[in-house]
Design an enzyme around this catalytic site. Sequence first.
Site, PDB file in Angstrom:
ATOM      1  N   ASN A  16      73.281  73.505  19.402  1.00 40.82           N
ATOM      2  CA  ASN A  16      72.885  74.353  18.259  1.00 40.82           C
ATOM      3  C   ASN A  16      71.377  74.307  18.010  1.00 40.82           C
ATOM      4  OD1 ASN A  16      73.589  74.685  14.682  1.00 40.82           O
ATOM      5  ND2 ASN A  16      73.371  76.282  16.192  1.00 40.82           N
ATOM      6  N   SER A  20      72.560  79.186  20.575  1.00 36.13           N
ATOM      7  CA  SER A  20      73.259  79.812  19.432  1.00 36.13           C
ATOM      8  C   SER A  20      72.347  80.142  18.251  1.00 36.13           C
ATOM      9  CB  SER A  20      74.489  79.001  18.998  1.00 36.13           C
ATOM     10  OG  SER A  20      74.167  77.698  18.587  1.00 36.13           O
TER      11      SER A  20
HETATM   12  P1  4NP Z   1      71.960  74.462  23.398  1.00 33.01           P
HETATM   13  O1  4NP Z   1      71.057  73.607  24.392  1.00 33.01           O
HETATM   14  O2  4NP Z   1      73.387  74.045  23.617  1.00 33.01           O
HETATM   15  O3  4NP Z   1      71.703  75.872  23.828  1.00 33.01           O
HETATM   16  O4  4NP Z   1      71.446  74.162  21.991  1.00 33.01           O
HETATM   17  C1  4NP Z   1      71.120  72.213  24.465  1.00 33.01           C
HETATM   18  C2  4NP Z   1      70.399  71.459  23.568  1.00 33.01           C
HETATM   19  C3  4NP Z   1      70.438  70.072  23.644  1.00 33.01           C
HETATM   20  C4  4NP Z   1      71.205  69.470  24.624  1.00 33.01           C
HETATM   21  C5  4NP Z   1      71.926  70.238  25.510  1.00 33.01           C
HETATM   22  C6  4NP Z   1      71.902  71.622  25.421  1.00 33.01           C
HETATM   23  N1  4NP Z   1      71.225  68.055  24.736  1.00 33.01           N
HETATM   24  O5  4NP Z   1      71.840  67.539  25.675  1.00 33.01           O
HETATM   25  O6  4NP Z   1      70.648  67.367  23.874  1.00 33.01           O
END
Ligand code: 4NP
Length: 161
Positions: A16, A20
């Site tokens: 998030n 999104s």
């Molecule tokens: P999102 O991207 O799902 O598009 O917000 C990500 C943000 C952080 C992480 C993975 C995907 N993470 O592993 O911290």
Amino acid sequence: MDTPETTSVLFICLGNICRSPLAEGVFSHLLRQQGLDETIRVDSAGTGSWHVGEMADPRSREVAGRHGITLPSRARQVTPSDLRDFDWVVAMDRSNLQALEEIRDEDGGDARLVLLRDFDPEPGDGEVPDPYYGGPRGFDTVYEMVLRSSHGLLEAVQGDD
Ligand code: 4NP
């Protein structure tokens, strides 16, 4: 007189902070342009909790800003009640969708669970890829996918009234 809210849309990704919030911002912008922002409620959430409370990733805010869109949202984690409170729950990828289906299997709810790129005229593999570990070009690609899909999603949401 206030126009009553007719429907609600919740965008979901993993953290998030990247995809999104951008989808929420782009779809909300489209609604404002069409005078529908009072009738369709929009929000976003993540299936994970790592980034709860954070602003959208600076790279998402940058690409949105270039297109005249601000992203005010703060990250939150999806809850079982979201699948009852929202009419449409729109996942960025199949892993998000599976996590939502597991919540629904456990706790119920009759939101429509869909993939955003079901509404993309150029759907590719059907997923909005996670840009978190890639370079800034990945965020442009995500923006283009989200924008193309938002038009089709809006038509579907309106057709569902
Ligand atoms: P999102 O991207 O799902 O598009 O917000 C990500 C943000 C952080 C992480 C993975 C995907 N993470 O592993 O911290």
